[in-house]
Design a protein around this motif. Sequence first.
Motif, PDB file in Angstrom:
ATOM      1  N   MET A  53      29.626  -4.280 -18.256  1.00 34.80           N
ATOM      2  CA  MET A  53      30.137  -2.940 -17.988  1.00 34.80           C
ATOM      3  C   MET A  53      29.394  -2.302 -16.818  1.00 34.80           C
ATOM      4  O   MET A  53      29.977  -1.683 -15.931  1.00 34.80           O
ATOM      5  N   ILE A  54      28.068  -2.438 -16.844  1.00 39.68           N
ATOM      6  CA  ILE A  54      27.263  -1.896 -15.743  1.00 39.68           C
ATOM      7  C   ILE A  54      27.586  -2.622 -14.452  1.00 39.68           C
ATOM      8  O   ILE A  54      27.678  -1.999 -13.381  1.00 39.68           O
ATOM      9  N   LYS A  55      27.797  -3.939 -14.542  1.00 37.26           N
ATOM     10  CA  LYS A  55      28.128  -4.720 -13.358  1.00 37.26           C
ATOM     11  C   LYS A  55      29.436  -4.278 -12.723  1.00 37.26           C
ATOM     12  O   LYS A  55      29.644  -4.436 -11.522  1.00 37.26           O
ATOM     13  N   LYS A  56      30.322  -3.717 -13.523  1.00 39.88           N
ATOM     14  CA  LYS A  56      31.617  -3.263 -12.993  1.00 39.88           C
ATOM     15  C   LYS A  56      31.572  -1.803 -12.568  1.00 39.88           C
ATOM     16  O   LYS A  56      32.605  -1.210 -12.267  1.00 39.88           O
ATOM     17  N   GLY A  57      30.380  -1.215 -12.577  1.00 40.70           N
ATOM     18  CA  GLY A  57      30.213   0.106 -11.994  1.00 40.70           C
ATOM     19  C   GLY A  57      30.422   1.273 -12.928  1.00 40.70           C
ATOM     20  O   GLY A  57      30.543   2.409 -12.470  1.00 40.70           O
ATOM     21  N   TYR A  58      30.436   1.024 -14.236  1.00 38.98           N
ATOM     22  CA  TYR A  58      30.680   2.107 -15.186  1.00 38.98           C
ATOM     23  C   TYR A  58      29.367   2.662 -15.734  1.00 38.98           C
ATOM     24  O   TYR A  58      28.416   1.920 -15.981  1.00 38.98           O
ATOM     25  N   THR A  59      29.348   3.973 -15.931  1.00 38.83           N
ATOM     26  CA  THR A  59      28.230   4.631 -16.620  1.00 38.83           C
ATOM     27  C   THR A  59      28.685   5.283 -17.915  1.00 38.83           C
ATOM     28  O   THR A  59      27.858   5.668 -18.728  1.00 38.83           O
ATOM     29  N   GLN A  60      29.983   5.410 -18.099  1.00 36.82           N
ATOM     30  CA  GLN A  60      30.556   5.992 -19.313  1.00 36.82           C
ATOM     31  C   GLN A  60      31.698   5.119 -19.815  1.00 36.82           C
ATOM     32  O   GLN A  60      32.383   4.460 -19.031  1.00 36.82           O
ATOM     33  N   PHE A  61      31.876   5.128 -21.122  1.00 36.76           N
ATOM     34  CA  PHE A  61      33.029   4.447 -21.714  1.00 36.76           C
ATOM     35  C   PHE A  61      33.322   5.111 -23.055  1.00 36.76           C
ATOM     36  O   PHE A  61      32.508   5.879 -23.581  1.00 36.76           O
ATOM     37  N   ALA A  62      34.489   4.819 -23.589  1.00 34.16           N
ATOM     38  CA  ALA A  62      34.888   5.379 -24.885  1.00 34.16           C
ATOM     39  C   ALA A  62      35.169   4.249 -25.864  1.00 34.16           C
ATOM     40  O   ALA A  62      35.788   3.247 -25.499  1.00 34.16           O
ATOM     41  N   ILE A  63      34.681   4.405 -27.091  1.00 36.84           N
ATOM     42  CA  ILE A  63      35.035   3.484 -28.163  1.00 36.84           C
ATOM     43  C   ILE A  63      36.347   3.975 -28.767  1.00 36.84           C
ATOM     44  O   ILE A  63      36.517   5.159 -29.047  1.00 36.84           O
TER      45      ILE A  63
END
Length: 881
Positions: free
Chosen positions: A1-11
Amino acid sequence: MIKKGYTQFAIADTNNLYGMIYLYQTALEHGLDMIIGATLDDTHNRKAVLLVKNDVGYANLCRLITQRHTEEGFDLSKALPGHLDGLVMITTNRNLLHGYRLEDTYVSLGPGSYSLYRWAKAEGLPTVANIPTYMGSPQGHQLHRIMRAIDLNTKLSRLPKDELVPLNNYLHSREETRDVLPFAEDAMDRTLEVAAKCQWRPDLNNFVFPESNDARDFQKLKNRVYLGARERYGTITDRIRDRIEHELITVKEKHFSNYFLIVQDIVQQSPITCGRGSAAASIVAYTLKITHVDPIRHNLFFERFLSPGRKDPPDIDVDFPWDTRDDVLNYTFKTYGDSHSAMICNHVTFKARAAIREVAKVYGLTESEIGIVTKRLSHLWYVSDPFKELATNPLLSDLDLQDPWPEIIRNGFYLAGFPRYLSVHPGGVVLTPDEICSYVPIQRAPKGVQIIQWEKDQAEDFGLVKIDLLGNRSLAVIRDILADVHEHYGVDIPYWKLNPHEDLRTQELIRTARTMGCFYVESPATRQLLSKMQTGDYENLVIASSIIHPAANKWIREFVHRLHGGDYEPLHPLLDETLKETYGIMVYQEDVTRVAMRLAGFDADEGNELRKVMSKKHKEVKLRDYCEKFVTGARKNGVADDVIETLWEMIMSFSGYSFCKPHSASYALVSFKSAYLKAHYPAEFIASVMSNQGGYYSTFGYYSEARRLGLKILLPNINVSEIRHTGMNDWVQIGFMQLKGIKQIALEYIVAERKSNGRFTSFESFLRRMPELDQSDVRILIKAGCFDGVEGMEARPRLMWYLYQARAGQQHREKPVSLLELNGRNAYYVPNIGAYSQKTMLMHETDVLGFLISRHPLSLYEKLLQLLSYVRACDLHRYIG
């Protein structure tokens, strides 16, 4: 997830929050921000993603998920009204979008949604990019296929395509999302708008328990503690008072007065209990009779249970007799209400060997092919290259693991640790101030009880205070013995006063390892340890109860050597006093805390957190940090690296099954009570062990133990036996419960009739008084010799034949055969056998078959076959040549 540039996500798991806390903690460890949410669907194929904005929204989400699991025909369009406050709704369903044109409602755009995008624009509805994510990359789709095939119990080759998510439902980068939605740049930007609205995060430093008046409850608790102290100790010394006041200060600061009062209320529903776990270190729990081990006398560390800096909630475990535990649970649910109470669930996960077996099945391999490999894999751990490791495993050296085995084994290891199904925790109960479904979703387990969607670790991390109410067969054994002793000899032994630490006969029984049937110390391994120790005292039994477990098991020989005076050097001089009680060996869980504090400079709370982290399922990151802190601190104290490595290995062994000292002391006390009763009342003891379907061994094993104790075993008797086994003085009477196949209602009928109308004088009187009894049950009674006391053992075949004739006569309204004695020989009075004989005959039992065969024509063939079957059942074939 970090590798794809995200700092936030939702479950947004479907219809559940099963992994919410674990995933949130993992996100924090990796510097990610997780938005809480879930996807809800209904029976009409409608689906919506609901994301949490605030406290109200989280409570509404939990209620909706609960409704989804508890209401038949759940309908989103009917459930959402009144439950959307504090939630953001994202959906593709146009009916839902039409019905809820709210500020926080968005149209969900994923692959192939251009027409939906145009419709949303025309309707003036905001859109948001939302490509469902079920896997990290397309490579994860094969594991998804395997899991769906396992769930559906089918082969991969037969797996329906509509049971699979699309291959493109993986985590997309922003660039990949733009390729999927080139027409909806605004929908991608709007994800930040949605994220900004969703600010609620779980508070992991909170306690959730029924509210109370702190001042009033504290005073009530204090009064009960001092009242109990006078009952327990008689005189309250300064040492006792200081310990009580020290604990009460902590209880008051943590606002746990009501917790102790509630647990005491539950415990009072049974006179026989065993409070255990770290709570046994508390004098407050001891004086309230929640626990029964004196924490002052046995030097138990209160801070192992509760301390000002401890972040997790306290946990009191209480055992009840196994056959009354459900009554205690029912009382708890009735008292606090279904809406405020539920049991904790277990998340049962795939183990490595079981995972390999399941994967092989969906690949189409037969049970025999699978068993050749898996039966040799008794223990499998996570390895970097599983196929390479297993290919070189000596256990598999003779196997040629060709395709598809390499793929099966690798997928099996990937699958290990994945959730498989839910079960009910053995006894964990949570109580809440508001309705429980506003804190966590609940659902019904197959056995009918309410369970929350989290297992114990997530529940505790969220702050739900757990009470463990468990069943224990040995407590029922002790209860029944005490009742029998009072009935047989007029001796009244209150359970809570039974502390036979100084009883010489009990100590000798333990010293000589004659503990078969005694709680927790009857296994071959434990009896072997006791025989090597040759000590019968309580303190060493506490050590034995803990060291027998895997965490310290490898040190048993060294412990016995040191116990008998063998020389040894402590691993480090700083540990000489710390581990003096256990001869320099780490035996208890709190030894981890003490060693970390003494050797590496941990404070009490850090040491306790280290101990707790080791028992968690998802512990790798935190444990690595604690390892670095331990090594650094120990080096500062001049500890050599080889000693540090040995100590850390000992510490890590406690990540397996291990006891804290208060828990071990509680179990050892129940063991001592059991041993005391065996030493002084052996007949009642053996009978009670067998009646409660006893412990480590089969019933036959306990018969053998009874004979070793010099007891006579009396066979079942229709006029003496009770349903349960009974014993007194030098005999044990086998109970009706030992008869396999007989119905419980039949046994209750027999005992009730005997108590109401007296003993049975003959088999005929038994049948006359018990006309409703099933013939199959009576046959079992005959074969077991229950009528030997009234008819004699040699009469069993005759009774079987008489039973058949009596019941056949009832069916055809004929007079049944009468039993006669003719010159000491069993004889039958046989009237009108069928329509073909008008004779009345008197004959010996061995002549009956010959008579029937000679006098009845072939047209009675079926009837003869039926009679032959009864001859065999009666053992008459032994008399017929």
